[in-house]
Design a protein around this motif. Structure first.
Motif: not given
Lengths: 227, 227, 227, 227
Positions: B48, A45, B52, A49, B83-84
């Motif tokens: 993520r 995950t 987002s 990023e 991670a959302g």
């Protein structure tokens, strides 16, 4: 894979992406300053990023041997590549996989131009592992993982025999892990012929992960500078 | 979980994050326009980024029953939450898990305030599954998955009996999947009492995924408006 | 399954067939003398020999969810039936299986007229397990297995709540295990409403396995005679 | 292991012990008559009975990597040895195991003086497999298993390259399987340098299993007699 290398396995020690990014960026600075390659194996995950914000090689910790299409819940080589990973750990002691899957996944990673770091738990598996054609074999005696007692000091013969065994396939690197915690642990591993070291808890459970990696990187730099 | 709901399982049909985002945003517009809840189950590497940028509930496709700390290659409830993700599919026919792990993971997801959508392959498992306390049970006869022949039309008794069986736990929703491809398939599922539908190939293999979801959403809206 | 029952899981404590037969025959005498049902769960390689020589119900410790034909290395319900088994343990804490396989195997065993003893690790799983239709649910908190501290004394609420929970399916028996070692442990389990007890290490690691079983059987007999 | 050898994998083709014994005895006669070694890989529940009545090497089809003691549902090397087996197949395409378990089990079998026949699905795995030190490597392309089209005729290069690859460990035999059905299939395999052949469906689905094995054994004898 540029070697000598330090591979830091984040495992599940840090779940906050903000802190994981901070750690990654600090390690990036260490890597630049000392001119030593450091790769980070991060949770799936976090790959995108971290790889977008940090110019270190980012690895996954595992990939599945499933094809694209009608598969649910799998992480494949293509998926981590797209997210920015340069490769993956494979068959870690905390995520062992089947012999046929090892072979399948190494082949897929290779055809995607990605690194595969195949973990084994004993020197006797280094040669068989090397013949399967991964980028590197990472040998880690499980009883020393997280112990703070380094394989290079406590079981130097595992390192030296693994260094010999990996030569069965000249294109494969030999990395050692388990208990690697100090500058001396890394010096010793390099003296014994390793192409790099792997670490997890010693870095990730530290209050200052980058400082620990800095010790490792200094050892590699000093060993490189040694006459 | 707001119901009625459409859950779209991206599986591994789309590995480009750019296209996955496009699809997600188009579906978001459909959801808003028709006032119908749509959740997206996406690969772990995409959670993520999509969560987002898209205000739909994002689900993982699977989570592992490992604790934080010294685990390598696992995706846990905490990790996907960070991670959302709002929840996860569990025990999908392409990723079955052990009975004890089903129970452990549902408990962890629940204590994190997350949704668990527990997949089963037969009506006989709907009541046992419901008693384990997931947010929803998703019943999908494997032989119809990806077939284009919908469970609601071809095997309506599976839907109606599952709707009955799930009542053993009043707080659990009943979702049906497998072959759901058209407006009529969804209408039929809702008439039979389902709280939602799951779909994958019919959406993801379409040239216009959002249009397919729009048909599903219209069915839910029309059924809701029906006197 | 005749109840109340004592199920003795041989695990891999005894690999000699000669000694396993001796133990089995001594237990058979105890069972006859006290008129208490005792079943033995033995390794697959011993089923035929023991079931041919001992008139107690013999169970396998596990079966696989594979079909007859082109499968290698599997032990199926048909195979253990042919070898003389009356049923099998299923999903033991040392051999957990997938939710869908639990359901498949129970169905196959049932259609073969065989017993299925479905193991679970917590009272919360007793009702879901019972709804899957096994002959019996055996609840064993793993932390007490092999501990010598019995579930019936240390965690009586697990027994009493499991006894309540199993009633969701009237045809399913409730057996308790983990730490059962003495006459009192069994008395307590029966008082709490269990249909039987399971034991392994307390019997198999004893110098006189049959004597331990005799204590258990006396408890069952005495409890039965109690007004 | 005496070579050349024919290994017959019973799989789950025959569940009656009476018929399995009949087949085994008929094959025993063929083996004696032609002076060709034939080994039988039988279900775990049949090992004791067949090995007690038939003087051919009897193999298990799989063993687990669990220790003796508190393990439920496992079949270990010690257990099959006690039941009369001389060794076992390992990592069959229908029962793949983890890389570390392959290594562990080979080591255990070796220390018990037992044979290990390590199955792999491709020539590229023959050398890695041989380095793990089994008694023999059995290479079987899965797409030909049960096809009636023999690896030795359809993919002779797999045999010849495997024969070369296995030489990395001089003490390891090379056996080939998949589609082996006729006298000619075996002749061809021996000409290409194999130390034996494996077969399953061609033998077990025949009305006269021993006649099929006789053809194989004649091929081995004739090839041996060839100048």
């Amino acid at each position: 894979m540029r070697t000598p290398i330090v591979i830091v396995n984040f495992k599940l020690y840090e779940i906050s992406i903000a802190r994981a990014l901070d750690i990654s960026k600090s390690i990036e600075q260490v890597s630049r300053k000392l001119g030593v390659e450091v790769a980070l194996a991060v949770p799936a995950t976090m790959i995108r990023e971290i790889s977008s914000n940090v110019s270190l090689p980012i690895y996954a910790q595992h990939v599945d041997d499933d094809q694209l299409g009608a598969h649910t819940g799998s992480i494949t080589p293509e998926l981590i590549k797209e997210a920015g990973a340069r490769g993956t750990l494979l068959n870690h002691s905390e995520r062992r996989i089947r012999l046929d899957q090892v072979a399948n996944v190494i082949e897929r990673l290779s055809s995607l131009g990605m690194d595969s770091v195949l973990c084994v738990d004993r020197r006797e598996l280094v040669a068989p592992a090397a013949l399967m054609g991964p980028t590197a074999v990472l040998v880690e005696p499980p009883e020393l993982i997280g112990s703070g007692r380094s394989v290079s000091k406590v079981r130097p013969e595992i390192v030296s025999e693994s260094v010999k065994a990996v030569k069965v396939n000249q294109s494969v690197r030999l990395i050692v892990g388990a208990g690697i915690s100090t500058y001396e642990d890394v010096i010793k591993a390099m003296e014994l012929g390793a192409d790099g070291v792997g670490a997890a808890s010693a870095v990730m459970k530290s209050n200052s992960p980058a400082s620990v990696v800095e010790e490792f990187a200094k050892a590699i730099r000093d060993r490189r500078l040694a006459p």
